[in-house]
Design an enzyme around this catalytic site. Sequence first.
Site, PDB file in Angstrom:
ATOM      1  N   GLU B  57      -6.208   7.040   5.458  1.00 20.34           N
ATOM      2  CA  GLU B  57      -6.628   6.157   4.365  1.00 20.34           C
ATOM      3  C   GLU B  57      -7.672   5.147   4.851  1.00 20.34           C
ATOM      4  O   GLU B  57      -8.589   4.793   4.105  1.00 20.34           O
ATOM      5  CB  GLU B  57      -5.415   5.445   3.754  1.00 20.34           C
ATOM      6  CG  GLU B  57      -4.473   6.360   2.994  1.00 20.34           C
ATOM      7  CD  GLU B  57      -3.565   7.183   3.897  1.00 20.34           C
ATOM      8  OE1 GLU B  57      -3.473   6.865   5.105  1.00 20.34           O
ATOM      9  OE2 GLU B  57      -2.941   8.144   3.412  1.00 20.34           O
ATOM     10  N   HIS B 126       7.035   6.043  -1.951  1.00 22.29           N
ATOM     11  CA  HIS B 126       6.317   6.646  -3.085  1.00 22.29           C
ATOM     12  C   HIS B 126       6.617   5.891  -4.375  1.00 22.29           C
ATOM     13  O   HIS B 126       6.561   6.459  -5.456  1.00 22.29           O
ATOM     14  CB  HIS B 126       6.723   8.112  -3.268  1.00 22.29           C
ATOM     15  CG  HIS B 126       6.480   8.965  -2.074  1.00 22.29           C
ATOM     16  ND1 HIS B 126       7.321   8.995  -0.998  1.00 22.29           N
ATOM     17  CD2 HIS B 126       5.471   9.809  -1.769  1.00 22.29           C
ATOM     18  CE1 HIS B 126       6.844   9.828  -0.082  1.00 22.29           C
ATOM     19  NE2 HIS B 126       5.725  10.332  -0.516  1.00 22.29           N
TER      20      HIS B 126
END
Lengths: 422, 334
Positions: B57, B126
């Site tokens: 990322e 998540h």
Amino acid sequence: MSDRDPDLRRNAPKLQLHVPEPPFRPGDTPDFSSIQVPAAGEAPRPDSTAAAAETHSLATSLVRVLDDDAKAVGPWDPKLDADTLRKMLRDMVTVRVFDDRMYRAQRQGKTSFYMKCTGEEAIAVAAATAMDRDDMHFPTYRQQGLLISRGYPLVEMMNQIYSNRGDKLRGRQLPIMYSDKAHGFFSISGNLGTQFPQAVGWAMGAAIKGDSRIAMGWIGDGATAEGDFHSAMTFAAVYNVPVILATVNNQWAISSFSGIAGGERATFAQRGVGYGVASLRVDGNDALAVYAAVQWAAERARSNSGPTLIEFFTYRAEGHSTSDDPSGYRPTNEAKAWPLGDPIERLKSHLIALGEWDEQRQEALVAECDAAVRAAQKESERRGILPQQGNENIESMFEDVYAEVPWHIAEQRDASLREARD
Amino acid sequence: MNMIQALNDAHKVVMAADEDIVVFGEDVGYFGGVFRVTEGLQKQFGKTRAFDAPISEGGIVAAAVGMAAYGLKPLIEIQFADYIYPGYDQIVSEVAKMRYRTAGEWTMPMVIRTPYGGGIFGGQTHSQSPESLFTHIAGLKVVVPSTPYDAKGLLISAVEDPDPVIFFEPKRIYNGPFDGHHDKPVKPWSKHPASEVPEGHYTVPIGKAAVVREGEALTVLTYGTMVHVSLAAVEENGIDAEVIDLRTLVPLDLATIEGSVKKTGRCLVVHEAPRTSGFGAELVSLVQERCFYHLEAPVERVTGWDTPYPHAYEWAYFPGPKRLKHALEKVMAD
């Protein structure tokens, strides 16, 4: 009974943590004889389109061109004409004089901070000379030579150092964190390593658009421990990006030596091997070797042959910055013992050996550069020095956060103006 | 059209209009993203405009910074908001500050899309709602849509915005509105008025809230999935509440908030993110500063708890009908 029972493990040896230590501390006599310095001209020069693996032996040797007699030898000799050599010498001398003047200005309280690149002048200057003028650099904080080589006005650099009325960055950046789009010099960040994968992104953009310009990213040996180094290498390798990734290994990250960044067991250039990236380790105090390596990597990038990682092996002759006292962690005379010499002396001697220079001209050059830097300083200081700043045009502080000033920042701007009036 | 399809459509509209838009992220290329928001883009626009990225990322955001500096307009996906932290330094130190530190010489017009929030049994990596980490950073705009219509219009606005936008997508309502009753089937978006998504280009302005339910007795300030949970709760509890979908957290539509609270005299703030230093704290402060003399009762917050997101206890964690009922009763009591 569990195998975690200490009684069951009493014959196992105690584990030890290795904390790397530099070979010399204050009071020691520095001796760099253990550093392997291969003879100039020894390293082979593969074709710039060669497979990355063909370069991997060069990740542990040292590309050198200038020999002990200041002659250019071997396959990496870029065979530069005398005018180019003299231009590089002039730029390197300008960098050193500029550094000295600005260091002094900081000590005089005219600005808050300065960082010299003494001993590393060849790296940025020769790299800039080897790249095209419209290529893009993502520098870290010791590449002032890129700007100077590209003819960036010294006054502009000083305005940024003084954060004065002429500062195009409007007093928002730490001195030496220059930015200039037109000169292909990306804004410097204090968070180390961020610029390395950004250079890759820029070059990806150039490749996406079918451009012919390339990018060069710069990082110090210490910052190679940041995740950004590894992101940059991964992206560069995955997308075969037309980028040159340079690690300036000047042995010191403030007070931590390069072993703390992981340089004790492998060279920084060797990190390219694991990524399948062409890798070169280069004598960073040899302007011709620096030029040759960057020229080779640029050719490689332009021909879509892939990225290159270059480790410039050098030594930080001065403190990390004006806020640092290196006598607290290393011998004071260590720089003088550095086996690769001084880059300016070496290039000067080369020009003299070619019959293209002499000591008198060198003296005149230093005097000329000194006069130019002093004149620029005078001109810049007419626009103010740091302690005089920060009282006028306070509202500018609230601009450029966003394209338009939103209501909450406008409210705070008005409050700050009221506060200034009170 | 559900929210995923609306977002996909927004991509196609902006990418067809602007060749400088480049879409990349983990799994977004050939496969079209794990939630399929980028499905078909690679086929339509080619491999160099929609492609897969390494699981990095930090690298994805940094590459976007470099591309924006080059002159492209990156529209990137961080697969889950919980994965954004390795890219956080690049977002906070670079993306957010570039215009300021270079006095406008370099700007970072990019969109960072990321699905956020819980309610899908995603466990702690998540399910998070990290929006307040970004609303605290000068230089970023933060957008959270709650309907397919808004999602498309806001994403197009975000792409056309000159500033970097963090675009949080409420993944619990990707496929349909959710009223907080996890034991009941989710209604499909086709039964919701905002599922009617026009073809082609339209925008929903950044910085403008929507009054999604008018009322006189109470103002509910909320965004994302919680818009639907709040609407259901005020209906179920028979409260004549005005429900405001903030849509943009930065810059915030203060005028709409202030007007509503001054009218109703009561305020409830609802978000999924943990309570302490959440965006709700900012909303309560603003209401207190601006509307204090109009308030009939203290402003209440309904939020997630200050724990990491617990997998098995998801429905004890998630702000749902019971927590809202309790808070509504408390605000309305005085």
